[in-house]
Enzyme design. Sequence first.
Site, PDB file in Angstrom:
ATOM      1  N   ARG A  72       0.858  -1.199   0.000  1.00 38.55           N
ATOM      2  CA  ARG A  72       0.000   0.000   0.000  1.00 38.55           C
ATOM      3  C   ARG A  72       0.886   1.237   0.000  1.00 38.55           C
ATOM      4  NH1 ARG A  72      -3.822   0.348   5.170  1.00 38.55           N
ATOM      5  NH2 ARG A  72      -4.991  -1.314   4.141  1.00 38.55           N
ATOM      6  N   ARG A 141      -0.987   6.911   9.767  1.00 33.05           N
ATOM      7  CA  ARG A 141      -1.368   6.379   8.455  1.00 33.05           C
ATOM      8  C   ARG A 141      -1.476   7.488   7.401  1.00 33.05           C
ATOM      9  NH1 ARG A 141      -3.666   1.391   8.483  1.00 33.05           N
ATOM     10  NH2 ARG A 141      -2.765   0.106  10.125  1.00 33.05           N
ATOM     11  N   LYS A 203      -2.905   2.058  15.108  1.00 30.31           N
ATOM     12  CA  LYS A 203      -2.911   3.001  13.983  1.00 30.31           C
ATOM     13  C   LYS A 203      -3.457   4.361  14.411  1.00 30.31           C
ATOM     14  CE  LYS A 203      -5.819   0.114  11.875  1.00 30.31           C
ATOM     15  NZ  LYS A 203      -6.821  -0.502  10.985  1.00 30.31           N
ATOM     16  N   LYS A 205      -4.835   8.236  12.619  1.00 27.05           N
ATOM     17  CA  LYS A 205      -5.233   8.788  11.312  1.00 27.05           C
ATOM     18  C   LYS A 205      -5.550  10.282  11.385  1.00 27.05           C
ATOM     19  CE  LYS A 205      -6.901   4.322   9.712  1.00 27.05           C
ATOM     20  NZ  LYS A 205      -7.989   3.510   9.140  1.00 27.05           N
ATOM     21  N   CYS A 429     -15.861  -2.151   0.946  1.00 30.97           N
ATOM     22  CA  CYS A 429     -14.482  -2.508   1.292  1.00 30.97           C
ATOM     23  C   CYS A 429     -14.040  -3.721   0.461  1.00 30.97           C
ATOM     24  CB  CYS A 429     -14.377  -2.818   2.778  1.00 30.97           C
ATOM     25  SG  CYS A 429     -15.079  -4.424   3.193  1.00 30.97           S
ATOM     26  N   CYS A 435      -8.983 -10.306   2.161  1.00 26.73           N
ATOM     27  CA  CYS A 435      -8.962  -9.815   3.543  1.00 26.73           C
ATOM     28  C   CYS A 435      -9.124 -10.964   4.538  1.00 26.73           C
ATOM     29  CB  CYS A 435     -10.054  -8.783   3.770  1.00 26.73           C
ATOM     30  SG  CYS A 435     -10.039  -8.211   5.481  1.00 26.73           S
ATOM     31  N   CYS A 474     -16.985  -6.849   7.467  1.00 26.27           N
ATOM     32  CA  CYS A 474     -16.902  -7.168   8.900  1.00 26.27           C
ATOM     33  C   CYS A 474     -17.038  -5.846   9.645  1.00 26.27           C
ATOM     34  CB  CYS A 474     -15.577  -7.870   9.223  1.00 26.27           C
ATOM     35  SG  CYS A 474     -14.186  -6.746   9.443  1.00 26.27           S
ATOM     36  N   CYS A 478     -14.037  -0.571   7.227  1.00 20.82           N
ATOM     37  CA  CYS A 478     -13.096   0.083   6.315  1.00 20.82           C
ATOM     38  C   CYS A 478     -13.790   0.958   5.270  1.00 20.82           C
ATOM     39  CB  CYS A 478     -12.223  -0.961   5.628  1.00 20.82           C
ATOM     40  SG  CYS A 478     -11.227  -1.923   6.783  1.00 20.82           S
TER      41      CYS A 478
HETATM   42 FE1  SRM Z   1      -9.117  -1.137   7.036  1.00 21.29          FE
HETATM   43  C1  SRM Z   1      -7.931  -3.792   8.767  1.00 21.29           C
HETATM   44  C2  SRM Z   1      -8.540  -2.707   4.136  1.00 21.29           C
HETATM   45  C3  SRM Z   1      -9.589   1.782   5.419  1.00 21.29           C
HETATM   46  C4  SRM Z   1     -10.572   0.176   9.842  1.00 21.29           C
HETATM   47  N1  SRM Z   1      -8.310  -2.923   6.548  1.00 21.29           N
HETATM   48  C5  SRM Z   1      -7.831  -3.861   7.404  1.00 21.29           C
HETATM   49  C6  SRM Z   1      -7.115  -4.985   6.644  1.00 21.29           C
HETATM   50  C7  SRM Z   1      -5.669  -4.612   6.535  1.00 21.29           C
HETATM   51  C8  SRM Z   1      -7.343  -6.405   7.201  1.00 21.29           C
HETATM   52  C9  SRM Z   1      -6.391  -6.942   8.215  1.00 21.29           C
HETATM   53  O1  SRM Z   1      -6.002  -6.240   9.169  1.00 21.29           O
HETATM   54  O2  SRM Z   1      -6.048  -8.127   8.077  1.00 21.29           O
HETATM   55  C10 SRM Z   1      -7.852  -4.862   5.287  1.00 21.29           C
HETATM   56  C11 SRM Z   1      -7.099  -5.383   4.064  1.00 21.29           C
HETATM   57  C12 SRM Z   1      -8.073  -5.898   3.033  1.00 21.29           C
HETATM   58  C13 SRM Z   1      -7.465  -6.205   1.727  1.00 21.29           C
HETATM   59  O3  SRM Z   1      -7.450  -7.408   1.340  1.00 21.29           O
HETATM   60  O4  SRM Z   1      -7.043  -5.300   1.027  1.00 21.29           O
HETATM   61  C14 SRM Z   1      -8.247  -3.414   5.290  1.00 21.29           C
HETATM   62  N2  SRM Z   1      -8.954  -0.551   5.141  1.00 21.29           N
HETATM   63  C15 SRM Z   1      -8.802  -1.369   4.073  1.00 21.29           C
HETATM   64  C16 SRM Z   1      -9.020  -0.625   2.772  1.00 21.29           C
HETATM   65  C17 SRM Z   1      -8.140  -1.128   1.631  1.00 21.29           C
HETATM   66  C18 SRM Z   1     -10.499  -0.729   2.435  1.00 21.29           C
HETATM   67  C19 SRM Z   1     -10.925  -0.293   1.052  1.00 21.29           C
HETATM   68  O5  SRM Z   1     -11.806  -0.984   0.529  1.00 21.29           O
HETATM   69  O6  SRM Z   1     -10.464   0.717   0.534  1.00 21.29           O
HETATM   70  C20 SRM Z   1      -8.711   0.800   3.245  1.00 21.29           C
HETATM   71  C21 SRM Z   1      -7.260   1.153   3.155  1.00 21.29           C
HETATM   72  C22 SRM Z   1      -7.005   2.500   3.709  1.00 21.29           C
HETATM   73  C23 SRM Z   1      -5.634   3.049   3.438  1.00 21.29           C
HETATM   74  O7  SRM Z   1      -5.328   3.243   2.270  1.00 21.29           O
HETATM   75  O8  SRM Z   1      -4.907   3.325   4.396  1.00 21.29           O
HETATM   76  C24 SRM Z   1      -9.113   0.706   4.714  1.00 21.29           C
HETATM   77  N3  SRM Z   1      -9.859   0.693   7.558  1.00 21.29           N
HETATM   78  C25 SRM Z   1     -10.074   1.730   6.700  1.00 21.29           C
HETATM   79  C26 SRM Z   1     -10.892   2.722   7.329  1.00 21.29           C
HETATM   80  C27 SRM Z   1     -11.407   3.990   6.670  1.00 21.29           C
HETATM   81  C28 SRM Z   1     -10.500   5.171   6.839  1.00 21.29           C
HETATM   82  O9  SRM Z   1      -9.399   5.055   7.375  1.00 21.29           O
HETATM   83  O10 SRM Z   1     -10.898   6.265   6.435  1.00 21.29           O
HETATM   84  C29 SRM Z   1     -11.192   2.254   8.598  1.00 21.29           C
HETATM   85  C30 SRM Z   1     -12.129   2.931   9.626  1.00 21.29           C
HETATM   86  C31 SRM Z   1     -11.536   4.123  10.281  1.00 21.29           C
HETATM   87  C32 SRM Z   1     -10.777   3.731  11.508  1.00 21.29           C
HETATM   88  O11 SRM Z   1      -9.586   3.438  11.393  1.00 21.29           O
HETATM   89  O12 SRM Z   1     -11.374   3.650  12.583  1.00 21.29           O
HETATM   90  C33 SRM Z   1     -10.521   0.981   8.731  1.00 21.29           C
HETATM   91  N4  SRM Z   1      -9.197  -1.684   8.976  1.00 21.29           N
HETATM   92  C34 SRM Z   1      -9.900  -1.036   9.958  1.00 21.29           C
HETATM   93  C35 SRM Z   1      -9.828  -1.823  11.170  1.00 21.29           C
HETATM   94  C36 SRM Z   1     -10.492  -1.465  12.514  1.00 21.29           C
HETATM   95  C37 SRM Z   1      -9.571  -0.699  13.382  1.00 21.29           C
HETATM   96  C38 SRM Z   1     -10.144  -0.505  14.773  1.00 21.29           C
HETATM   97  O13 SRM Z   1     -10.095   0.613  15.271  1.00 21.29           O
HETATM   98  O14 SRM Z   1     -10.608  -1.470  15.372  1.00 21.29           O
HETATM   99  C39 SRM Z   1      -9.071  -2.967  10.860  1.00 21.29           C
HETATM  100  C40 SRM Z   1      -8.705  -4.118  11.796  1.00 21.29           C
HETATM  101  C41 SRM Z   1      -7.523  -3.827  12.649  1.00 21.29           C
HETATM  102  O15 SRM Z   1      -6.851  -2.810  12.519  1.00 21.29           O
HETATM  103  O16 SRM Z   1      -7.266  -4.674  13.504  1.00 21.29           O
HETATM  104  C42 SRM Z   1      -8.704  -2.851   9.474  1.00 21.29           C
HETATM  105 FE1  SF4 Z   2     -11.624  -6.563   5.646  1.00 23.83          FE
HETATM  106 FE2  SF4 Z   2     -13.455  -5.948   7.439  1.00 23.83          FE
HETATM  107 FE3  SF4 Z   2     -11.924  -4.037   6.408  1.00 23.83          FE
HETATM  108 FE4  SF4 Z   2     -13.746  -5.150   4.895  1.00 23.83          FE
HETATM  109  S1  SF4 Z   2     -14.170  -3.955   6.768  1.00 23.83           S
HETATM  110  S2  SF4 Z   2     -11.621  -4.803   4.305  1.00 23.83           S
HETATM  111  S3  SF4 Z   2     -13.782  -7.211   5.626  1.00 23.83           S
HETATM  112  S4  SF4 Z   2     -11.223  -5.683   7.689  1.00 23.83           S
END
Ligand code: SRM
Ligand code: SF4
Length: 563
Positions: A72, A141, A203, A205, A429, A435, A474, A478
């Site tokens: 990424r 991030r 993380k 942000k 997402c 994922c 889930c 995201c």
């Molecule tokens: Fe996310 C984890 C994809 C934006 C909250 N996110 C993941 C992982 C890396 C799964 C993992 O940990 O094993 C996913 C990878 C999937 C894949 O196969 O690509 C994943 N997140 C994404 C992306 C690619 C979704 C998308 O469809 O675009 C986004 C990449 C962002 C980037 O370029 O940096 C993405 N994730 C977000 C956002 C939205 C945002 O940041 O504006 C959130 C919600 C905002 C926040 O952070 O609260 C978000 N992702 C999470 C979480 C929950 C974190 C928490 O506070 O509990 C996880 C799980 C974790 O971190 O344990 C997670």
């Molecule tokens: Fe994966 Fe859940 Fe984030 Fe979707 S919302 S990309 S299923 S971690």
Amino acid sequence: MSEPSDLERIKRDSRHLRGSLLESLADPVTRALRADDVQLLKFHGGYQQDDRDVREARRLAKLEPDYSFFLRLRLPGGVMSPAQWLAMDAMAQRHGTRGLRLTTRQTIQTHGIEKRNLRAAAQAIHACGLDTIAACGDDNRNVVAAVNPLLSRVHARVFEQAQALSLHLRPQSRAWHETWLGEPPSAGDEAEPLLGDAYLPRKFKHGFAVPPDNDIDVYSQDVGFVAIVEEGELAGYDVLVGGGMGASHGDAKTYPRMASPIGFITPDHVTALAVAALTTQRDFGDRAERRHARFKYTVDDKGLAWIKAEIERRAGFTLQPARGFEFTQRGDRFGWREGEDGRWHLGLRIPFGRVHDKDGVTRQTGMRAIAALLAEHAPDAQIRLTPNQNAFIAGVPANRRERIDALAKAHDLALHRSATRLALNTIACVALPTCGLAMAESERWMPGFLPRMQALLDQHGLRDEPIDLRISGCPNGCSRPYLAEIALIGKAPGRYNLMLGGDHRGQRMNALYRENITEPEILAALDELFARFASGREDDEHFGDFLARTHVVAPPQPREAAA
Ligand code: SRM
Ligand code: SF4
């Protein structure tokens, strides 16, 4: 006091993110990394994954999971040159399997890279002036910023601040350069004055919004800066803290939270404010329980007034009272718009951010052709990614518009001319098959589901209603689903929680309406609600507002409105 989580040990013992990554990468016996290195790789912008579509079959055949990796980019504000797009496209063609994936934080992921190709992929990224440092992991991030810096001077200034902040908060360790570029090892004892030797608890942000657009969903950021513009100039920012989306099913101690305003700062105070907030979280965030380690929980545990006072103490100044702002929309503005300098900007819908030639759709070829045209004739133009998984072609001279339009039309990139608002606004997402946390489909489900939902809107005379729908496979959220008018949160294969009642500007969260339901049940519930909306709405009322006004759901109140 609880013991630190195992990840704290891994970080602290890693010699500033080096670990045994080099040994892991060199091991020919497995396509995976060692367990500790899987965690450290995140700080380098990479993730180890396995193809979940074949996981069970491979397990039964006693084969190693089908491991591969995504990388990424760190891309503050989502800005790239046409040449950089071409380089990323070439890298993805050579080393990836699923094209380029534009993310909800304004950057690009490339999935499907094999371990033996990771270094070559990282080197290709570095060769075009980009990197993947801290794109994942417990650090700061990708800094998101209002979409188009070429639109106005204020947008340009805000983008510059976002870019500077990204650089300032980047890890100091040379581990990335050593691991991927083969730089000679440094002593490995460089200091991390901001992030600390164990990096952050979780993380973190930052995001910058420019009203009236809330395209970055500022209420979902750990720290959000909302530009206050007075007489055409950037006066400063209202600051919001403690936003976050992630939650876990059945664990009431975890929850999505909207960021709370704490006051106003002038532009020269941005870095100090951000450092003060980040180091407050570094020092007070929970390092024992990762589910409770985001800044939003520190804010709630300590109280907003305490957090504000601590930020002021560390920053060395007092925040002024918040000035207030008004958002009118948050989706992307598609089609052509003219900037202050007479150059043109084209907003393109990229469904769910996937730029990949597949099933007769040629978006990757189309974007490549547009980037090549710009690289040759308008190298100052930019490709700009949006937090809604879309792309802008920015800074185009008027005489290139016609050719770009033709390319967009030929390659499924002119959806804004024909698609409904639902098809243009929906965010999903990634979820399956890459994922590891997905409980249900998201991106892959949409091409089938959206037309069925659209048919319901059509039946109720709501064809072009600007309803925003967000799907997450889930509860991690995201796609920032808890801020949508309609959200579907994966619970199990084919089953979702239906959340309703957010507002269209991202200023109110939704609430649970039906739990663990199937697609036919989702469509039946929406059918009934669309009928009520069509007959009972007030003039210009949005769907989410209607649901809240008529008490179909009771959206949660923000936890603390102001310090
Ligand atoms: Fe996310 C984890 C994809 C934006 C909250 N996110 C993941 C992982 C890396 C799964 C993992 O940990 O094993 C996913 C990878 C999937 C894949 O196969 O690509 C994943 N997140 C994404 C992306 C690619 C979704 C998308 O469809 O675009 C986004 C990449 C962002 C980037 O370029 O940096 C993405 N994730 C977000 C956002 C939205 C945002 O940041 O504006 C959130 C919600 C905002 C926040 O952070 O609260 C978000 N992702 C999470 C979480 C929950 C974190 C928490 O506070 O509990 C996880 C799980 C974790 O971190 O344990 C997670
Ligand atoms: Fe994966 Fe859940 Fe984030 Fe979707 S919302 S990309 S299923 S971690």
